[in-house]
Design an enzyme around this catalytic site. Structure first.
Site, PDB file in Angstrom:
ATOM      1  N   GLU A  50       0.852  -1.180   0.000  1.00 25.60           N
ATOM      2  CA  GLU A  50       0.000   0.000   0.000  1.00 25.60           C
ATOM      3  C   GLU A  50       0.895   1.239   0.000  1.00 25.60           C
ATOM      4  OE1 GLU A  50      -2.953   0.433   3.119  1.00 25.60           O
ATOM      5  OE2 GLU A  50      -3.850   2.086   1.996  1.00 25.60           O
ATOM      6  N   CYS A 246      -6.660   0.915   2.429  1.00 26.34           N
ATOM      7  CA  CYS A 246      -7.644   2.005   2.361  1.00 26.34           C
ATOM      8  C   CYS A 246      -7.405   2.939   1.178  1.00 26.34           C
ATOM      9  CB  CYS A 246      -7.620   2.801   3.655  1.00 26.34           C
ATOM     10  SG  CYS A 246      -8.228   1.863   5.056  1.00 26.34           S
ATOM     11  N   GLU A 378     -11.697  -3.086   2.713  1.00 23.68           N
ATOM     12  CA  GLU A 378     -12.066  -3.463   4.086  1.00 23.68           C
ATOM     13  C   GLU A 378     -13.500  -3.013   4.336  1.00 23.68           C
ATOM     14  OE1 GLU A 378     -10.017  -1.395   7.366  1.00 23.68           O
ATOM     15  OE2 GLU A 378      -8.976  -3.294   7.686  1.00 23.68           O
TER      16      GLU A 378
END
Ligand code: AHR
Length: 660
Positions: A50, A246, A378
């Site tokens: 990420e 995210c 998520e």
């Protein structure tokens, strides 16, 4: 008189006898070698990537100029301007607007007095790491609208203010052109800066100012930092999940990750704010953006380079539920689903297809052979399943062989998770991503989590896990040995249940020591070097010693899930004909165990033992001491099928035993 040699022999015999007798007080551990329990998939242990903590820009993506195209919200971010002028027209941010929506800004610099010291400089991502004798490749887009005569003097400046590298570029004509020059640095500096002086008088427009080291991974221009990629390659990862996390979701939908905007020419990839920029008030990083120089093509290429299956995760029409929680109405979801369909063509289509052609033009005519795709990161609640089901229906209709990865929310056991499990069981979910950011004790206590999981349902992707030494999102979390050892204990349970748990990855992956937002992280780096945390070595020992099949390993008919603080798993590598034992001793005492290898096959005497240990649970690796906690290999001689192991306090022990 007894010779010294004899004394040593007697001593060794005594040690073996006493170890044997200690081991005999405890029931032996039985490993059933000839009846493997389940296959361990080649992709069992992988990487979660990420762009957090300067993981991409400022990290693995080797670009050294921050805000190279002046597209940050504050367009001077990263730049210092030292231009002598009597008015304010010397440094003007110009905006092309609709003429180039993806890269609208450039800078117009007016040099009115060519005899003065006129320069701008860029401070890099917390400085620029410069290595003596290394080559640096500078490039810039420039034009001279008034056809004046200007030369650019490029200088690397050390923290002490010394010039440690230099080049000169004459700029010609009013058409925008790309200028490139390479030069060699004379000294090493952790936090150098780049100075661009303007020689001559007139007006110059500049954009896409770039500096890359010459020693990128595989020497690719505009490529990746070789030291960091090497650490990834050393894990021999089974898969590479990208781009998050995210970051896939975005603070709101306008800031979601859109893969189509990350391919093609780098100057056409629209820079946007990185969602971790403002996420934590205690770690604000206002200069954190995504240039997408590391985009989807480069992620696929990275996966291929390090032998990992690519696993892209796409936005499912939902922004981060911890932030805006914005969703796209179901009737407007089609473009999101189309992005997934097009991605499959980009990765796997032939070079004549619409998206496959772009891949080919970018330098990879052969398909990337993507087999898995994640829908949402998520996400939780009914909104997720309403959207997921629509994705699943369309994708599976067109590409039935693509394995879909679904989410189960941010926690492994709360009400949202239970709701997700109920919903997932109604779908045809292939593999479900579970996340655990918990204290070390949770990892030790949950080593048996999957022992009783449903064998007739979907598979598990333990997609994000990391023991948190303080609490989740605490800036004081450490990658200490307590966390790493507890993860090792938990991972024995993942491997033991490889029939259900098919894929696993620690998260997050990367962190700049001066630019992080989230800790703990697997790999840390500064501008010059990088190192593996204690947790990295745990991951590495599991992934490089995974074997092909799990074996039953029982003490008193039970798996070792914490009895006397011990955790263990066994596997066999059918290709290499090796039994692989992994044992975790979470106690401060040496523990001796007798391990009986039940097999009709011959055990060869030469075995390899690797121990990762530390006396203190608080121990960590660091930039200053990267090798404080590292695996150590040694050889042992076995006599037959009964293996006596003395397990060091606070250790992970891996034993590789050859069988005929
Ligand atoms: O790994 C850090 C974050 O933790 C990820 O972005 C997200 O998926 C999880 O909440």
């Amino acid at each position: 008189m007894m010779t010294k040699k004899l004394i040593i022999i007697f001593f060794l015999i005594a040690v073996v006898f006493s170890l044997n007798s200690i081991a005999q007080n405890i029931q032996p551990i039985i490993v059933t070698v000839d009846k493997p329990k389940a296959e361990i998939k080649p992709e069992m242990w992988g990487i979660f990537f990420e762009d957090i903590n300067f993981g991409a820009d400022g990290g693995i993506y080797a670009e050294m100029i921050k805000n190279r195209s002046f597209e940050f919200a504050k367009p001077r971010t990263g730049w210092q301007v030292n231009l002598t002028s009597s008015d304010s027209s010397h440094f003007v941010i110009q905006n092309r607007g609709s003429l180039n929506q993806d890269n609208p800004r450039y800078v117009r610099i007016s040099i009115k007095d060519g005899t003065r010291k006129n320069f701008i400089s860029n401070s890099g991502f917390r400085g620029m790491g410069i290595k003596q004798n290394n080559k640096y490749n500078f490039s810039i887009m420039a034009s001279l609208p008034d056809e004046s005569n200007i030369k650019l003097r490029i200088e690397l400046i050390s923290q002490k203010g010394e010039k440690i590298g230099e080049a000169l570029i004459p700029i010609k004509g009013k058409d925008w052109k790309k200028y490139e020059i390479g030069f060699v640095a004379k000294a090493t500096d952790l936090k150098a800066s780049l100075k661009i002086s303007f020689e001559g008088t007139g007006v110059i427009d500049i954009d896409m100012v770039s500096l890359f080291p010459g020693d990128t991974w595989k020497g690719r221009p505009y490529g990746l930092r070789a030291d960091i990629v090497q650490l990834l390659a050393d894990l021999k990862p089974g898969f590479l999940r990208f781009p998050g996390g995210c970051i896939v979701e975005g603070y709101d939908l306008s800031l979601r990750y859109q893969w189509k905007k990350t391919i093609g020419n780098i100057e056409d990839r629209k820079t946007i704010i990185n969602r971790w920029n403002t996420e934590f008030a205690h770690r604000l990083t206002p200069d954190y953006y995504q240039s997408f120089g590391l985009g989807f093509f480069e992620y696929f290429q990275l996966a291929e380079d390090i032998g990992a299956e690519p696993l892209p995760i796409l936005n499912c029409g939902m922004a981060c539920q911890f932030n805006s929680a914005e969703v796209v109405p179901l009737v407007q979801l089609d473009p999101y689903i189309q992005d997934a369909i097009d991605l499959i063509e980009f990765a796997n289509g032939n070079a004549d297809s619409k998206w496959g052609k772009i891949r080919a033009q970018m330098g990879h005519p052969a398909p990337f052979n993507m087999k898995m795709l994640g829908i949402g990161n998520e996400q939780w609640g009914p909104q997720y399943f309403e959207r997921y089901n629509l994705f699943e229906k369309t994708i599976k209709a067109k590409y039935p062989n693509i394995t879909l990865v679904s989410g189960s929310g941010p926690q492994p056991d709360d009400e949202l998770f239970k709701f997700a499990v109920g919903e997932l069981k109604k779908t045809n979910a292939n593999i479900v991503d579970e996340h655990y950011y918990r204290p070390p004790v949770w990892f030790r206590d949950n080593a048996a989590r999957y022992d009783n999981y449903d064998r007739n349902s979907y598979k598990i992707f333990a997609g994000e896990y990391a023991a948190q030494s303080v609490f989740t999102c605490s800036p004081d979390n450490k990658n200490n040995w307590d966390c790493a050892l507890s993860e090792a204990a938990f991972m024995t349970g993942l491997e033991r249940n490889a029939d259900v748990v098919n894929m696993c990855s620690y998260a997050p992956l990367l962190a700049h020591v001066d630019g992080w937002q989230w800790t703990p992280d697997l790999i840390w780096f500064n501008n010059l070097t990088s190192y593996g945390s204690t947790n990295y070595y745990v991951q590495k020992l599991f992934s490089t010693n995974k074997g092909t099949h799990v074996l039953n390993m029982l003490q008193e008919n039970k798996p070792l899930t914490g009895q006397q603080g011990l955790y263990a798993t066994a596997a066999i590598d059918k290709q290499l004909n090796e039994i692989i034992l992994k044992l975790v001793n979470t106690t401060p005492n040496t523990q001796v165990r007798s391990i009986v290898l039940q097999t009709s096959r011959k055990i060869l005497p030469d075995a390899l033992i690797t121990i990762l240990k530390n006396e203190s649970l608080a121990g960590t690796n660091s930039i200053e001491n990267p090798d404080a906690i590292k695996p150590v290999d040694s050889k042992i001689k076995l006599k037959g099928k009964n293996v006596i192991l003395s397990l060091t306090p606070y250790s992970l022990t891996v034993v590789r035993i050859k069988v005929q």
